[in-house]
Design a protein around this motif. Structure first.
Motif, PDB file in Angstrom:
ATOM      1  N   UNK A  97      -6.444  31.389  38.424  1.00  0.00           N
ATOM      2  CA  UNK A  97      -6.145  30.022  38.028  1.00  0.00           C
ATOM      3  C   UNK A  97      -5.694  29.210  39.245  1.00  0.00           C
ATOM      4  N   UNK A  98      -5.589  27.911  39.029  1.00  0.00           N
ATOM      5  CA  UNK A  98      -4.973  27.013  40.005  1.00  0.00           C
ATOM      6  C   UNK A  98      -3.582  26.666  39.493  1.00  0.00           C
ATOM      7  N   UNK A  99      -2.576  26.830  40.328  1.00  0.00           N
ATOM      8  CA  UNK A  99      -1.210  26.423  39.984  1.00  0.00           C
ATOM      9  C   UNK A  99      -0.974  25.008  40.493  1.00  0.00           C
ATOM     10  N   UNK A 100      -0.427  24.167  39.637  1.00  0.00           N
ATOM     11  CA  UNK A 100      -0.259  22.751  39.974  1.00  0.00           C
ATOM     12  C   UNK A 100       1.224  22.398  40.018  1.00  0.00           C
ATOM     13  N   UNK A 101       1.661  21.944  41.183  1.00  0.00           N
ATOM     14  CA  UNK A 101       3.023  21.430  41.337  1.00  0.00           C
ATOM     15  C   UNK A 101       2.936  19.921  41.442  1.00  0.00           C
ATOM     16  N   UNK A 102       3.292  19.246  40.355  1.00  0.00           N
ATOM     17  CA  UNK A 102       3.252  17.785  40.285  1.00  0.00           C
ATOM     18  C   UNK A 102       4.659  17.249  40.513  1.00  0.00           C
ATOM     19  N   UNK A 103       4.809  16.393  41.505  1.00  0.00           N
ATOM     20  CA  UNK A 103       6.122  15.866  41.856  1.00  0.00           C
ATOM     21  C   UNK A 103       6.612  14.796  40.901  1.00  0.00           C
ATOM     22  N   UNK A 104       7.923  14.502  40.933  1.00  0.00           N
ATOM     23  CA  UNK A 104       8.508  13.524  40.019  1.00  0.00           C
ATOM     24  C   UNK A 104       8.037  12.096  40.255  1.00  0.00           C
ATOM     25  N   UNK A 105       7.432  11.816  41.417  1.00  0.00           N
ATOM     26  CA  UNK A 105       6.887  10.469  41.619  1.00  0.00           C
ATOM     27  C   UNK A 105       5.709  10.216  40.678  1.00  0.00           C
ATOM     28  N   UNK A 106       5.039  11.289  40.242  1.00  0.00           N
ATOM     29  CA  UNK A 106       3.960  11.181  39.266  1.00  0.00           C
ATOM     30  C   UNK A 106       4.480  11.269  37.834  1.00  0.00           C
ATOM     31  N   UNK A 107       5.565  12.005  37.638  1.00  0.00           N
ATOM     32  CA  UNK A 107       6.153  12.181  36.310  1.00  0.00           C
ATOM     33  C   UNK A 107       7.639  12.459  36.475  1.00  0.00           C
TER      34      UNK A 107
END
Length: 384
Positions: free
Chosen positions: A181-191
């Motif tokens: 799989x791909x692991x996604x780290x989305x920062x708080x600037x996006x959410x």
């Protein structure tokens, strides 16, 4: 012929649109980089809905846009943040989007990876409930034949009390995954709800936990997508990855330099900005395939100003600019978004986005884009 555009200072200024688009065409598959574009959804403009209603999607136009991306050699990252996941598109809509897009990908031979989250949970949840929600979505994506992208979970950010909770949840999911799989780290600037992900707001400590998840299951991780808008941190993470684990840049501010790389490595790409930049981005990557880094940068560097404009604070509203440009480019017949998100940016913001995109030659039909821009201006009372 000129068009009068409002600036951030509230004054109108003349702009002369270009008359010819940038000459771009489809070509051979990419050889040196794996590149995904996160893709937006097209709303049904005739649906009688409110911003609180479930998303009404124009499936024909939505799938046609994915075929556009595939035709240029790009992979599609489906049901992600760019598709308004959690900002107008609920889990029921995302599940239908995954099923339809995965079937379309199979029919045309397109590459697709789909987001796996926990957004069927609508209130506080226990770690057990969060794990089960992830499992449900992972099963659907795998059954569809798509690659899974394990996205950050608002519910997990709210429920986790330590880094160990993240290690346990992600470790369980990776053991269950049938394919890497791909692991996604989305920062708080996006959410903003994802602040403190991986158990801490200390990014160095969070990075250590993130990498510990990967180190424990390197055979189950195809790659990581880092969306922190911090080029140096992405480079540092990239250099610490186990052999064979890819880094897919999600940095919409610094993507040319990250994809080009350095003597110690490079990033692949999974980017929301490649939704409006698709054909140009594909052309740049094909130039890079020849070893021409300078030519690659000459094509892609000028697009950064547009990307930074679309992703300016509040960053999470970048989807509005993405859909706006899709409308101007003729990929859809209207500028309407699920959840009414077309209202999330100002007229001066739209005007600058139009000017920058037109200057890059992104519109296949500049005259159509100009006409549509003038129509929008007239709605705001700007006479031409």
């Amino acid at each position: 012929m000129t068009i009068r555009l409002p600036g951030a200072d509230g004054l109108l200024k003349p702009y002369t649109p270009r008359t010819e688009p940038l000459a771009l065409s489809t070509g051979a598959p990419f050889a040196s980089r794996t590149v995904f574009s996160a893709a937006h959804v097209v709303a049904d403009p005739y649906a009688d809905v409110s911003p609180d209603s479930p998303a009404a999607v124009d499936w024909d136009a939505t799938l046609a846009f994915r075929r556009h991306l595939w035709s240029h050699g790009l992979g599609v990252a489906e049901a992600m943040d760019t598709a308004q996941r959690g900002m107008g598109l609920d889990w029921a809509g995302a599940a239908e989007l995954i099923r339809r897009s995965a079937a379309e990908a199979k029919s045309v031979g397109g590459r697709i990876a789909c987001g796996v989250g926990t957004d069927q949970l609508t209130g506080p949840a226990s770690l057990v409930e969060i794990r089960k929600a992830y499992e449900e979505q992972l099963a659907l994506v795998e059954e569809s034949g798509a690659q899974a992208i394990l996205m950050a979970s608002r519910a997990l950010a709210a429920a986790a009390t330590s880094p160990e909770d993240y290690l346990e949840i992600y470790g369980h999911l990776l053991r269950q995954a049938t394919e890497p799989v791909v692991l996604h780290w989305l920062g708080p600037m996006f959410d903003p709800a994802l602040d403190g992900y991986w158990g801490t707001s200390d990014l160095d400590a969070a990075t250590d936990t993130f990498l510990a998840v990967i180190a424990a299951h390197p055979d189950k991780v195809d790659g990581i997508k880092v969306s922190l808008l911090d080029a140096q941190r992405e480079i540092d993470i990239r250099r610490r990855l186990p052999q064979g684990v890819r880094c897919y840049t999600g940095d919409d501010f610094n993507y040319p330099e990250l994809i080009a790389g350095d003597e110690k490595g490079f990033s692949h790409a999974l980017l929301g900005i490649f939704d409006p930049l698709g054909p140009l981005a594909a052309e740049a990557v094909r130039v890079l395939d020849t070893g021409d880094v300078k030519g690659f940068r000459e094509l892609l560097d000028p697009t950064v100003e547009l990307s930074r404009h679309l992703f300016q604070t509040p960053t999470r509203f970048y989807k509005t600019g993405v859909v706006f440009l899709a409308w101007l480019a003729g990929h859809q017949s209207h500028f309407t978004m699920v959840g009414g998100l077309q209202s999330a940016r100002s007229l001066p913001h739209f005007a600058r986005a139009y000017e920058l995109a037109d200057g890059l030659g992104l519109f296949p039909d500049p005259a159509l884009a100009e006409t549509r821009m003038k129509n929008l201006l007239s709605l705001y009372g700007v006479a031409q």
